[in-house]
Design an enzyme around this catalytic site. Structure first.
Site, PDB file in Angstrom:
ATOM      1  N   ASP A  64       0.780  -1.232   0.117  1.00 43.48           N
ATOM      2  CA  ASP A  64      -0.060  -0.246   0.130  1.00 43.48           C
ATOM      3  C   ASP A  64       0.966   1.312   0.057  1.00 43.48           C
ATOM      4  OD1 ASP A  64      -2.262  -1.886   0.399  1.00 43.48           O
ATOM      5  OD2 ASP A  64      -1.584  -1.792   2.682  1.00 43.48           O
ATOM      6  N   GLU A 118     -11.115   0.927  -2.970  1.00 43.12           N
ATOM      7  CA  GLU A 118     -10.481   1.275  -1.789  1.00 43.12           C
ATOM      8  C   GLU A 118      -9.046   2.099  -1.938  1.00 43.12           C
ATOM      9  OE1 GLU A 118      -9.185  -2.546  -0.250  1.00 43.12           O
ATOM     10  OE2 GLU A 118      -8.414  -3.303  -2.357  1.00 43.12           O
TER      11      GLU A 118
END
Length: 513
Positions: free
Chosen positions: A17, A182
């Site tokens: 991420d 997301e």
């Protein structure tokens, strides 16, 4: 003049991420760290290609539950921003809420973490300060915590960015066209608010860009990068960054099984209609595909060949930054004797739960990310064991894991290999081979080849190594890749730490193929 190129991945290690910003001529990258401590790694680069691990923002997770490994919990999907001379990192702990820490010096001490929003299942936060200095926060939702996902929310932030002022508005629902959207990152360009967000899932998803003239929408949507005919699956969550010379690039991760979520760099192209693509549109379908090789970004400082240090000779006062513990560490677990250049690990005893009798769930695993597709790592260990059941050595962790080392039994020391597997709430662990030895000093080696095929070796002289045990392929656990590292435990005795049982490690050296 020959054009200098780079190859993907730019970091073949589990920096999940990633988010990136530029401040002046400096680039900073942050990544998820989950239950591993220290947490919130901060990497630095001058050219977007070569990176060095320079700091961690979080030294300890703020709840006693993190004194034992909380696999899949902890620090999720951070965003780093720079505003009015201060660096901010926002992240979620999915069962607790959204948090922030800040500093004036990213290489120095960061603030204690601040709870910005108490909420279960609010994840992937990213702050944004608008032209009028009003502050906002965009986030996604974890279905495992709140029962839904595929929605993005924007809330008002206080001017200092340290508290959420309202309950927020759902500004995009991707349930039909952008499932599992997301990891949103919020930007502004040419009067448009842009939300960059992956959708479709980690393994087989794509990159979506949303835009609107109003921060609350409605938002238009466009897929700007997908796997296409390339070998780069995903490609998943990341960040847009502009160089000092006005070039546009995108950093993202690719899920690669036991190796974790490795980091790629892609060119970005903006068009006159204020849409972009990421990567290169190889098949002329209007969507970019990720590249494996491309010309290097044009930055003010070229070819700064930083690298992420892995090896450690234990000759400094602190451990190398590459090390992370499996849970909140305790001082009594270890000593670094930098005069003798050794790391001394004391035997930490098992917990009362059935899971804690396995090596994988011991809190004092000292681990590093797997640094390359193929490598060897070797360590020299000397043990001083007085208690039956004390076991120390070299481990490859994950939901399929294996360890080699010396175990103390009633009749002496044994060299053993353990294989384990986590399935649901159960752990299956067995000794595959056991051989009595007369020595208390040994060299242990892990050899990992393509597809993470792995084997252990040992030596008593550091020169001639012998294979030991069976070959294995580790498996990633929840959200993180497998890791490699050291341990010293006792799974027969309940308690805390056995001060008279310890192992000394002279070094931990990687050779990357």
């Amino acid at each position: 003049m020959e054009i200098e190129k780079y190859k993907n991945p730019i970091i073949h290690a589990d920096y999940s991420d990633p988010d990136v910003i530029r401040v002046g001529n400096d680039y900073f990258l942050v990544a998820s760290s989950f239950n591993c401590i220290p947490g919130l790694p901060i990497l630095h680069s001058k050219d977007l290609v070569h990176w060095r691990l320079v700091n961690y923002a979080v030294k300890k997770l703020p709840s006693p539950e993190y004194d034992t490994p909380q696999i899949g919990k902890g620090i999720w999907a951070p965003a780093i921003r720079y505003h009015n001379g201060r660096f901010y990192i926002y992240f979620s702990m999915p069962d607790d809420g959204i948090f922030c820490c800040y500093t004036d010096d990213p290489f120095g001490k960061w603030s204690d973490i601040v709870l910005v929003k108490r909420a279960k299942g609010w994840i992937d936060p990213c702050p944004f300060w608008d032209d009028d200095d009003k502050a906002y926060l965009v986030n996604a939702f974890a279905k495992s915590r709140v029962g839904f996902n595929s929605k993005l929310c924007i809330s008002r932030l206080s001017k200092d960015g340290l508290s959420v002022l309202d309950e927020g508005r759902i500004v995009f629902d991707g349930s039909v066209t952008q499932p599992t959207i997301e990891g949103p990152k919020l930007y502004k360009r040419n009067g448009y608010y842009y939300i960059f967000a992956p959708a479709g899932g980690v393994k087989n998803g794509w990159q979506t860009v949303l835009r609107s003239k109003d921060i609350y929408g409605p938002y238009e949507e466009k897929i700007v990068m997908h796997q296409g005919n390339t070998s780069i699956n995903g490609p998943h969550q990341g960040a847009w960054v502009e160089t000092e010379k006005g070039e546009h690039w995108f950093v993202h991760f690719q899920q690669k099984g036991p190796y974790g979520r490795i980091v790629h760099l892609q060119p970005m192209t903006w068009f006159e209609d204020d849409w972009c693509i990421i990567g290169v549109d190889q098949n002329q379908d209007g969507i970019g595909e990720p590249v494996l090789e491309y010309r290097k970004p044009s930055t003010e400082e070229e070819s700064c060949h930083f690298y992420i240090e892995c090896s450690d000779h234990f000759d400094k006062e602190k451990l190398s930054l590459a090390w992370q513990w499996h849970a909140n560490p305790k001082d009594e677990w270890y000593i670094i004797d930098n005069k003798k250049s050794v790391l001394k690990l004391f035997a930490v005893c098992k917990g009362s739960l059935q899971q804690e009798k396995s090596i994988f769930y011991m809190p004092n695993l000292l681990l590093q990310k797997i640094p390359a597709e193929e490598f060897e790592v070797v360590t020299k260990m000397k043990v001083n064991f007085n208690t039956k059941g004390t076991f120390s050595g070299l481990i490859v962790s994950g939901y399929k894991y294996s360890a080699i080392g010396i175990e103390k039994r009633e009749d002496g020391n044994y060299l053993i290999q353990i294989l384990g597997e986590v399935s649901g709430n159960k752990v299956y662990e067995k000794i595959t081979v056991s051989e009595k030895i007369n020595q208390n000093e040994i060299y242990l080696k892990l050899r990992m080849r393509k597809c993470a095929n792995s084997e252990f070796l040992y030596s008593f002289d550091g020169t001639k190594f012998f294979k030991f045990g069976i070959e294995f392929v580790p498996k990633e656990d929840i959200w993180t890749g497998s890791k490699v590292g050291l341990f010293c435990v006792n799974r027969d005795v309940e308690g805390k730490v056995l001060e008279k049982d310890f192992a000394e490690f002279d070094y931990f050296i990687f050779e990357i193929n």
